[in-house]
Design a protein around this motif. Structure first.
Motif, PDB file in Angstrom:
ATOM      1  N   GLU A   7       0.761  -1.146   0.196  1.00  0.00           N
ATOM      2  CA  GLU A   7       0.070   0.021  -0.087  1.00  0.00           C
ATOM      3  C   GLU A   7       0.867   1.314   0.030  1.00  0.00           C
ATOM      4  N   ALA A   8       1.902   1.067   0.958  1.00  0.00           N
ATOM      5  CA  ALA A   8       2.812   2.209   0.782  1.00  0.00           C
ATOM      6  C   ALA A   8       3.476   2.838  -0.327  1.00  0.00           C
ATOM      7  N   ILE A   9       3.755   1.370  -1.068  1.00  0.00           N
ATOM      8  CA  ILE A   9       4.536   1.590  -2.628  1.00  0.00           C
ATOM      9  C   ILE A   9       3.408   2.398  -3.390  1.00  0.00           C
ATOM     10  N   ALA A  10       2.046   1.798  -3.285  1.00  0.00           N
ATOM     11  CA  ALA A  10       1.105   2.600  -4.327  1.00  0.00           C
ATOM     12  C   ALA A  10       0.940   3.982  -4.080  1.00  0.00           C
ATOM     13  N   GLN A  11       0.846   4.314  -2.623  1.00  0.00           N
ATOM     14  CA  GLN A  11       0.722   5.559  -2.314  1.00  0.00           C
ATOM     15  C   GLN A  11       1.711   6.541  -2.571  1.00  0.00           C
ATOM     16  N   ALA A  12       2.941   6.099  -2.586  1.00  0.00           N
ATOM     17  CA  ALA A  12       4.053   6.913  -2.769  1.00  0.00           C
ATOM     18  C   ALA A  12       4.296   7.199  -4.258  1.00  0.00           C
ATOM     19  N   LEU A  13       3.748   6.411  -5.116  1.00  0.00           N
ATOM     20  CA  LEU A  13       3.960   6.749  -6.656  1.00  0.00           C
ATOM     21  C   LEU A  13       2.671   7.454  -6.978  1.00  0.00           C
ATOM     22  N   PHE A  14       1.504   7.550  -6.282  1.00  0.00           N
ATOM     23  CA  PHE A  14       0.619   8.459  -6.644  1.00  0.00           C
ATOM     24  C   PHE A  14       0.705   9.581  -6.304  1.00  0.00           C
ATOM     25  N   LYS A  15       1.380   9.900  -5.012  1.00  0.00           N
ATOM     26  CA  LYS A  15       1.772  11.205  -4.565  1.00  0.00           C
ATOM     27  C   LYS A  15       2.655  11.841  -5.562  1.00  0.00           C
ATOM     28  N   SER A  16       3.701  11.044  -5.867  1.00  0.00           N
ATOM     29  CA  SER A  16       4.677  11.551  -6.782  1.00  0.00           C
ATOM     30  C   SER A  16       4.314  11.905  -7.985  1.00  0.00           C
ATOM     31  N   TRP A  17       3.235  11.102  -8.652  1.00  0.00           N
ATOM     32  CA  TRP A  17       2.570  11.480 -10.254  1.00  0.00           C
ATOM     33  C   TRP A  17       1.771  12.553 -10.218  1.00  0.00           C
ATOM     34  N   PHE A  18       0.666  12.505  -9.059  1.00  0.00           N
ATOM     35  CA  PHE A  18      -0.629  13.089  -9.266  1.00  0.00           C
ATOM     36  C   PHE A  18      -0.676  14.251  -8.175  1.00  0.00           C
ATOM     37  N   VAL A  19       0.480  14.254  -7.035  1.00  0.00           N
ATOM     38  CA  VAL A  19       0.207  15.445  -6.065  1.00  0.00           C
ATOM     39  C   VAL A  19       1.487  16.298  -6.214  1.00  0.00           C
ATOM     40  N   ASP A  20       2.611  15.842  -6.198  1.00  0.00           N
ATOM     41  CA  ASP A  20       4.047  16.483  -6.379  1.00  0.00           C
ATOM     42  C   ASP A  20       4.319  16.624  -7.719  1.00  0.00           C
ATOM     43  N   PHE A  21       3.845  15.755  -8.888  1.00  0.00           N
ATOM     44  CA  PHE A  21       4.206  16.156 -10.114  1.00  0.00           C
ATOM     45  C   PHE A  21       5.502  15.881 -10.418  1.00  0.00           C
ATOM     46  N   ASP A  22       6.400  15.087  -9.808  1.00  0.00           N
ATOM     47  CA  ASP A  22       7.730  14.806  -9.742  1.00  0.00           C
ATOM     48  C   ASP A  22       8.017  14.506 -11.424  1.00  0.00           C
ATOM     49  N   PRO A  23       7.311  13.695 -11.981  1.00  0.00           N
ATOM     50  CA  PRO A  23       7.868  13.475 -13.485  1.00  0.00           C
ATOM     51  C   PRO A  23       7.781  14.920 -14.287  1.00  0.00           C
ATOM     52  N   VAL A  24       6.771  15.686 -14.158  1.00  0.00           N
ATOM     53  CA  VAL A  24       6.788  16.867 -14.926  1.00  0.00           C
ATOM     54  C   VAL A  24       7.774  17.816 -14.190  1.00  0.00           C
ATOM     55  N   ARG A  25       8.225  17.871 -13.160  1.00  0.00           N
ATOM     56  CA  ARG A  25       9.467  18.820 -12.697  1.00  0.00           C
ATOM     57  C   ARG A  25      10.795  18.351 -12.998  1.00  0.00           C
ATOM     58  N   ALA A  26      10.852  17.072 -13.302  1.00  0.00           N
ATOM     59  CA  ALA A  26      12.238  16.266 -13.718  1.00  0.00           C
ATOM     60  C   ALA A  26      12.260  16.944 -15.141  1.00  0.00           C
ATOM     61  N   LYS A  27      11.341  16.857 -15.895  1.00  0.00           N
ATOM     62  CA  LYS A  27      11.343  17.113 -17.474  1.00  0.00           C
ATOM     63  C   LYS A  27      11.657  18.639 -17.447  1.00  0.00           C
ATOM     64  N   MET A  28      10.955  19.521 -16.489  1.00  0.00           N
ATOM     65  CA  MET A  28      11.153  20.817 -16.629  1.00  0.00           C
ATOM     66  C   MET A  28      12.798  21.171 -16.457  1.00  0.00           C
ATOM     67  N   GLU A  29      13.374  20.575 -15.539  1.00  0.00           N
ATOM     68  CA  GLU A  29      14.785  20.664 -15.262  1.00  0.00           C
ATOM     69  C   GLU A  29      15.822  19.826 -16.351  1.00  0.00           C
ATOM     70  N   GLY A  30      15.103  19.482 -17.181  1.00  0.00           N
ATOM     71  CA  GLY A  30      16.033  18.381 -18.144  1.00  0.00           C
ATOM     72  C   GLY A  30      16.354  17.355 -17.774  1.00  0.00           C
ATOM     73  N   ARG A  31      15.887  16.796 -16.658  1.00  0.00           N
ATOM     74  CA  ARG A  31      16.232  15.377 -16.158  1.00  0.00           C
ATOM     75  C   ARG A  31      15.016  14.472 -16.631  1.00  0.00           C
ATOM     76  N   ALA A  32      15.713  13.221 -16.899  1.00  0.00           N
ATOM     77  CA  ALA A  32      14.861  12.023 -17.115  1.00  0.00           C
ATOM     78  C   ALA A  32      13.901  11.671 -15.951  1.00  0.00           C
ATOM     79  N   PRO A  33      12.726  11.456 -15.664  1.00  0.00           N
ATOM     80  CA  PRO A  33      12.055  11.060 -14.667  1.00  0.00           C
ATOM     81  C   PRO A  33      12.420   9.856 -14.201  1.00  0.00           C
ATOM     82  N   GLU A  34      12.620   9.688 -12.821  1.00  0.00           N
ATOM     83  CA  GLU A  34      13.341   8.567 -12.113  1.00  0.00           C
ATOM     84  C   GLU A  34      12.061   7.433 -12.068  1.00  0.00           C
ATOM     85  N   GLY A  35      12.461   6.313 -12.259  1.00  0.00           N
ATOM     86  CA  GLY A  35      11.681   4.985 -11.742  1.00  0.00           C
ATOM     87  C   GLY A  35      11.008   4.621 -12.819  1.00  0.00           C
ATOM     88  N   MET A  36      10.981   5.354 -14.102  1.00  0.00           N
ATOM     89  CA  MET A  36      10.022   4.954 -15.212  1.00  0.00           C
ATOM     90  C   MET A  36      10.751   4.860 -16.540  1.00  0.00           C
TER      91      MET A  36
END
Length: 429
Positions: free
Chosen positions: A180-209
């Protein structure tokens, strides 16, 4: 080792008792904090008690004066009012409130054996409660309970065997908590913190995908009424991704052995169901659900009772049943409904002083960022193996619980020899 003739003794002959006393004023928020775990009847789960629903500040604990006592790990606790006879073994230092009695076995009695004996005697213990308006279990009455007590050696052997089953059940549930914690952490990363988007904004490849999944996310955030969100993503409300299921079954339509989930069966802050019953004997209509549906406790929503149904069945009408509006939204809908933010929203909107409930019309206004179908599908596919493993573990834990409950009365009473029980356990290993 074969089982031996048991002698009957009063519970007071092999244990001492102390009632909980710490009941700080609910009106004084300074009495509550993170200093002391505050054990209440609702925290007892017929097993190990690691955590309590509320904690006290040092001030709140000391408000009980000389009655303020911390009970050590290994102490037994039993509920004396409300739901009578719920048992727990404390796994940390805790203070009890007035609804619990703490039990300390003496040198003649093994803690695990006594725990399982009291669990086996639950129905008899309930009959000992006294009172016309609200029944209470008193120490003097509990102390007169007769229990069968074999030698200490056999007590330890029986406690160990039954405890091994509970250890395996606990491990399955801990595994589910990790999933459950893994599913929650992934949800937070993608849909709350928008980590993949922020990584691409900084010219980095999103982690873990992989590259294909990363390509689904934009490289820009834009301002909206909900704050900064990924460019192109929508703004909406909960009905955009989840819908209530309003199918009810009358008792006449309950088939033999149909599973029933009451609000009391749903654990707090866990997506994995831990207990259920059958609908046999129920006399009123119940809400129907299917495997994979999301069950949301609407009574006292602050209890945070939300699970994924591991089978088809019926549930209490105090449980809302949800399905995603599209299969691709299943993972996103599940995690939104389970999120602390939505639970807080539900608590604020619930109605009723003593029995607050939240309705679908209230939840329907909950604002969300609506991701594209492609991103939602990628998340649902990512967590699907986790949910499948959790469901498998739920059923495995129930199988072990059934085995434990079958062995318990026979071992406690001496009807089953220990070697036979060991052979049975090996078959299910």
């Amino acid at each position: 080792m074969s089982s031996e003739i048991r002698s009957l003794v009063r519970l007071a002959e092999c244990a001492t008792f102390q009632e909980g006393y710490v009941n700080p004023s609910q009106r004084d928020p300074s009495y509550f904090g993170d200093d002391v775990k505050w054990l209440r009847a609702t925290d007892l789960n017929n097993g190990f008690v690691f955590e309590t629903g509320r904690r006290l500040s040092k001030k709140g604990f000391e408000s009980a004066g000389k009655s303020a006592t911390l009970f050590a790990p290994g102490t037994l606790a039993i509920s004396k009012s409300g739901t009578i006879g719920r048992i727990g073994i404390l796994q940390d230092y805790m203070c009890g409130n007035r609804a619990v009695i703490n039990i300390k076995p003496n040198a003649t009695c093994d803690t695990s054996f006594l725990f399982y004996t009291l669990l086996h005697s639950r129905a008899e213990i309930e009959t000992l409660a006294e009172g016309s308006v609200q029944k209470n279990l008193y120490v003097s009455t509990l102390g007169n309970l007769k229990i069968a007590l074999p030698s200490l050696v056999e007590q330890k052997a029986i406690g160990s065997q039954l405890g091994a089953l509970d250890d395996r059940i606990t491990l399955l549930r801990e595994t589910n908590a990790t999933l459950e914690a893994i599913a929650q952490a992934l949800f937070k990363s993608w849909f709350v913190d928008f980590d993949p988007v922020r990584a691409k904004m900084e010219g980095r490849a999103p982690e873990g995908m992989d590259e294909a999944t990363a390509a689904l996310f934009p490289d820009t955030l834009e301002e909206s009424e909900l704050g900064w969100v990924p460019k192109g993503w929508g703004q909406g409300t909960l009905p955009d991704i989840a819908k209530p299921v309003k199918k009810q079954l009358s008792p006449a339509n309950f088939h033999d052995g149909i599973n029933y989930v009451g609000l009391e069966h749903i654990p707090r802050r866990s997506l994995s169901l831990t207990d259920w019953d059958t609908a046999d004997g129920l006399e009123s209509a119940k809400a129907a659900f299917a495997a994979g549906d999301i069950l949301f406790g609407k009574l006292r929503p602050y209890f945070h009772k939300v699970v994924v149904a591991p089978f088809d069945g019926v549930c209490s009408t105090d449980v809302l049943v949800f399905q995603p509006t599209r299969l691709e939204y299943r993972g996103v809908a599940m995690m939104h409904l389970f999120s602390a933010d939505l639970i807080g929203y539900a608590e604020r909107l619930s109605n009723g002083a003593k029995m607050p409930r939240v309705s679908w019309s209230d939840l329907a206004a909950y604002p969300i960022v609506v991701p594209p179908i492609s991103v939602s599908q990628a998340y649902t596919e990512s967590v699907a193996p986790l949910i499948a493993r959790m469901t498998h573990n739920v059923h495995a834990a129930q199988t072990l619980s059934t085995l434990r409950d079958t062995l318990l009365p026979r071992l406690i009473s001496g009807q089953l020899r220990l070697p036979d029980a060991q052979a049975l356990l090996k078959e299910t290993a």
